[in-house]
Design a protein around this motif. Structure first.
Motif, PDB file in Angstrom:
ATOM      1  N   LYS A 175     -14.619  28.954  44.046  1.00  6.43           N
ATOM      2  CA  LYS A 175     -14.262  30.176  43.318  1.00  6.43           C
ATOM      3  C   LYS A 175     -14.687  31.417  44.093  1.00  6.43           C
ATOM      4  CE  LYS A 175     -14.337  28.237  38.646  1.00  6.43           C
ATOM      5  NZ  LYS A 175     -15.021  28.286  37.322  1.00  6.43           N
ATOM      6  N   ALA A 176     -15.839  31.366  44.763  1.00  2.00           N
ATOM      7  CA  ALA A 176     -16.302  32.508  45.554  1.00  2.00           C
ATOM      8  C   ALA A 176     -15.349  32.792  46.714  1.00  2.00           C
ATOM      9  CB  ALA A 176     -17.715  32.255  46.068  1.00  2.00           C
ATOM     10  N   VAL A 177     -14.899  31.739  47.385  1.00  8.23           N
ATOM     11  CA  VAL A 177     -13.960  31.914  48.495  1.00  8.23           C
ATOM     12  C   VAL A 177     -12.628  32.457  47.985  1.00  8.23           C
ATOM     13  CG1 VAL A 177     -12.630  30.699  50.271  1.00  8.23           C
ATOM     14  CG2 VAL A 177     -15.070  30.209  49.979  1.00  8.23           C
ATOM     15  N   LYS A 178     -12.126  31.898  46.886  1.00  5.63           N
ATOM     16  CA  LYS A 178     -10.860  32.381  46.313  1.00  5.63           C
ATOM     17  C   LYS A 178     -10.984  33.834  45.871  1.00  5.63           C
ATOM     18  CE  LYS A 178      -9.270  27.855  44.814  1.00  5.63           C
ATOM     19  NZ  LYS A 178      -8.996  26.959  43.685  1.00  5.63           N
ATOM     20  N   ASP A 179     -12.157  34.220  45.361  1.00  3.69           N
ATOM     21  CA  ASP A 179     -12.384  35.610  44.965  1.00  3.69           C
ATOM     22  C   ASP A 179     -12.290  36.530  46.178  1.00  3.69           C
ATOM     23  OD1 ASP A 179     -13.149  37.732  43.094  1.00  3.69           O
ATOM     24  OD2 ASP A 179     -15.142  37.642  44.026  1.00  3.69           O
ATOM     25  N   ALA A 180     -12.927  36.141  47.276  1.00  2.00           N
ATOM     26  CA  ALA A 180     -12.864  36.957  48.497  1.00  2.00           C
ATOM     27  C   ALA A 180     -11.437  37.054  49.022  1.00  2.00           C
ATOM     28  CB  ALA A 180     -13.790  36.375  49.566  1.00  2.00           C
ATOM     29  N   VAL A 181     -10.724  35.932  49.030  1.00  2.00           N
ATOM     30  CA  VAL A 181      -9.333  35.926  49.501  1.00  2.00           C
ATOM     31  C   VAL A 181      -8.479  36.848  48.633  1.00  2.00           C
ATOM     32  CG1 VAL A 181      -7.255  34.486  49.725  1.00  2.00           C
ATOM     33  CG2 VAL A 181      -9.453  33.659  50.597  1.00  2.00           C
ATOM     34  N   SER A 182      -8.732  36.844  47.329  1.00  2.00           N
ATOM     35  CA  SER A 182      -7.903  37.642  46.416  1.00  2.00           C
ATOM     36  C   SER A 182      -8.107  39.140  46.583  1.00  2.00           C
ATOM     37  CB  SER A 182      -8.174  37.242  44.960  1.00  2.00           C
ATOM     38  OG  SER A 182      -9.427  37.732  44.526  1.00  2.00           O
ATOM     39  N   HIS A 183      -9.158  39.549  47.287  1.00  2.00           N
ATOM     40  CA  HIS A 183      -9.407  40.978  47.535  1.00  2.00           C
ATOM     41  C   HIS A 183      -8.752  41.464  48.824  1.00  2.00           C
ATOM     42  CE1 HIS A 183     -13.483  40.569  45.228  1.00  2.00           C
ATOM     43  NE2 HIS A 183     -12.442  40.530  44.415  1.00  2.00           N
ATOM     44  N   SER A 184      -8.091  40.574  49.539  1.00  2.00           N
ATOM     45  CA  SER A 184      -7.623  40.906  50.881  1.00  2.00           C
ATOM     46  C   SER A 184      -6.111  40.812  51.011  1.00  2.00           C
ATOM     47  CB  SER A 184      -8.245  39.940  51.896  1.00  2.00           C
ATOM     48  OG  SER A 184      -9.633  39.986  51.834  1.00  2.00           O
ATOM     49  N   CYS A 185      -5.544  41.864  51.559  1.00  2.00           N
ATOM     50  CA  CYS A 185      -4.161  41.839  52.003  1.00  2.00           C
ATOM     51  C   CYS A 185      -4.215  42.228  53.473  1.00  2.00           C
ATOM     52  CB  CYS A 185      -3.291  42.808  51.211  1.00  2.00           C
ATOM     53  SG  CYS A 185      -1.591  42.822  51.802  1.00  2.00           S
ATOM     54  N   LEU A 186      -4.043  41.277  54.341  1.00  2.00           N
ATOM     55  CA  LEU A 186      -4.261  41.495  55.766  1.00  2.00           C
ATOM     56  C   LEU A 186      -2.980  41.903  56.484  1.00  2.00           C
ATOM     57  CD1 LEU A 186      -6.664  38.496  56.410  1.00  2.00           C
ATOM     58  CD2 LEU A 186      -7.240  40.843  55.811  1.00  2.00           C
ATOM     59  N   ALA A 187      -2.297  42.896  55.911  1.00  2.00           N
ATOM     60  CA  ALA A 187      -1.029  43.360  56.478  1.00  2.00           C
ATOM     61  C   ALA A 187      -1.199  43.856  57.909  1.00  2.00           C
ATOM     62  CB  ALA A 187      -0.442  44.470  55.606  1.00  2.00           C
ATOM     63  N   THR A 231     -17.984  20.790  51.785  1.00  2.00           N
ATOM     64  CA  THR A 231     -17.418  21.840  52.634  1.00  2.00           C
ATOM     65  C   THR A 231     -15.918  21.676  52.848  1.00  2.00           C
ATOM     66  OG1 THR A 231     -18.091  20.622  54.622  1.00  2.00           O
ATOM     67  CG2 THR A 231     -19.595  22.326  53.804  1.00  2.00           C
ATOM     68  N   ARG A 232     -15.433  20.446  52.848  1.00  2.00           N
ATOM     69  CA  ARG A 232     -13.977  20.238  53.005  1.00  2.00           C
ATOM     70  C   ARG A 232     -13.222  20.857  51.837  1.00  2.00           C
ATOM     71  NH1 ARG A 232     -14.558  14.239  54.778  1.00  2.00           N
ATOM     72  NH2 ARG A 232     -15.062  14.510  56.970  1.00  2.00           N
ATOM     73  N   ALA A 233     -13.740  20.700  50.633  1.00  2.00           N
ATOM     74  CA  ALA A 233     -13.094  21.283  49.451  1.00  2.00           C
ATOM     75  C   ALA A 233     -13.117  22.803  49.531  1.00  2.00           C
ATOM     76  CB  ALA A 233     -13.778  20.805  48.176  1.00  2.00           C
ATOM     77  N   VAL A 234     -14.221  23.361  49.997  1.00  2.00           N
ATOM     78  CA  VAL A 234     -14.347  24.822  50.091  1.00  2.00           C
ATOM     79  C   VAL A 234     -13.375  25.372  51.130  1.00  2.00           C
ATOM     80  CG1 VAL A 234     -15.891  26.735  50.642  1.00  2.00           C
ATOM     81  CG2 VAL A 234     -16.737  24.810  49.290  1.00  2.00           C
ATOM     82  N   GLU A 235     -13.264  24.722  52.270  1.00  2.00           N
ATOM     83  CA  GLU A 235     -12.355  25.191  53.317  1.00  2.00           C
ATOM     84  C   GLU A 235     -10.907  25.225  52.847  1.00  2.00           C
ATOM     85  OE1 GLU A 235     -13.447  22.506  56.463  1.00  2.00           O
ATOM     86  OE2 GLU A 235     -14.672  24.037  57.438  1.00  2.00           O
ATOM     87  N   LYS A 236     -10.540  24.329  51.934  1.00  2.00           N
ATOM     88  CA  LYS A 236      -9.170  24.302  51.416  1.00  2.00           C
ATOM     89  C   LYS A 236      -8.826  25.540  50.590  1.00  2.00           C
ATOM     90  CE  LYS A 236      -8.765  19.290  51.334  1.00  2.00           C
ATOM     91  NZ  LYS A 236      -8.704  18.093  50.492  1.00  2.00           N
ATOM     92  N   ALA A 237      -9.824  26.306  50.179  1.00  2.00           N
ATOM     93  CA  ALA A 237      -9.578  27.522  49.404  1.00  2.00           C
ATOM     94  C   ALA A 237      -9.047  28.658  50.278  1.00  2.00           C
ATOM     95  CB  ALA A 237     -10.854  27.957  48.677  1.00  2.00           C
ATOM     96  N   VAL A 238      -9.106  28.496  51.602  1.00  2.00           N
ATOM     97  CA  VAL A 238      -8.552  29.491  52.530  1.00  2.00           C
ATOM     98  C   VAL A 238      -7.103  29.101  52.787  1.00  2.00           C
ATOM     99  CG1 VAL A 238      -8.717  30.500  54.840  1.00  2.00           C
ATOM    100  CG2 VAL A 238     -10.801  29.925  53.573  1.00  2.00           C
ATOM    101  N   PRO A 239      -6.142  29.996  52.499  1.00  2.00           N
ATOM    102  CA  PRO A 239      -4.732  29.606  52.531  1.00  2.00           C
ATOM    103  C   PRO A 239      -4.143  29.334  53.906  1.00  2.00           C
ATOM    104  CG  PRO A 239      -4.941  31.928  51.986  1.00  2.00           C
ATOM    105  CD  PRO A 239      -6.323  31.364  52.031  1.00  2.00           C
TER     106      PRO A 239
END
Length: 119
Positions: A27-39, A69-77
């Motif tokens: 959830k922490a990783v998904k939260d960080a990803v959701s704050h980012s638009c890397l246009a 850690t494998r499960a956590v890494e999968k949160a990065v798209p």
């Protein structure tokens, strides 16, 4: 070509029932990803595909040795990933609701995602 740091984003995640640190970390990783638009990676740097990014995940949580850690890494798209897990986060007594998880511990995790691009 060399990897250059493009952005650092921070997120927080919690498992409210059962103290599952992997769930909180995801959830922490998904939260960080959701704050980012890397246009800028495409519009400014000119990456052809987001898979050219490399993401370093630094995760602070209680019981770092229990994190999948494998499960956590999968949160990065997309992109390649590496993960570093350090002691941190928080635990606090919550509610014991067996329908939602085992135990009564709330676990909080923090994630810092550093996105590197090959330029």
């Amino acid at each position: 070509m060399a990897l250059k740091r493009f952005v650092v984003e921070v997120g927080m995640g919690m498992d409210l029932h059962g103290g599952d640190v992997t769930n909180a970390a995801c959830k922490a990783v998904k939260d960080a990803v959701s704050h980012s638009c890397l246009a800028g990676t495409i519009d400014i740097i000119g990456l052809k595909t987001p898979d050219q990014m490399h993401v370093h995940i630094k995760l602070g949580c209680p019981y770092p040795d229990k994190v999948d850690t494998r499960a956590v890494e999968k949160a990065v798209p997309f992109g390649s990933t590496e993960i570093e897990v350090v002691p941190g986060g928080l635990t606090v007594k919550g509610l014991d609701l067996p329908q939602l998880g085992e135990g009564d511990t709330i676990v909080a995790a923090l994630a810092a995602l550093t996105v590197y691009v090959d330029v």
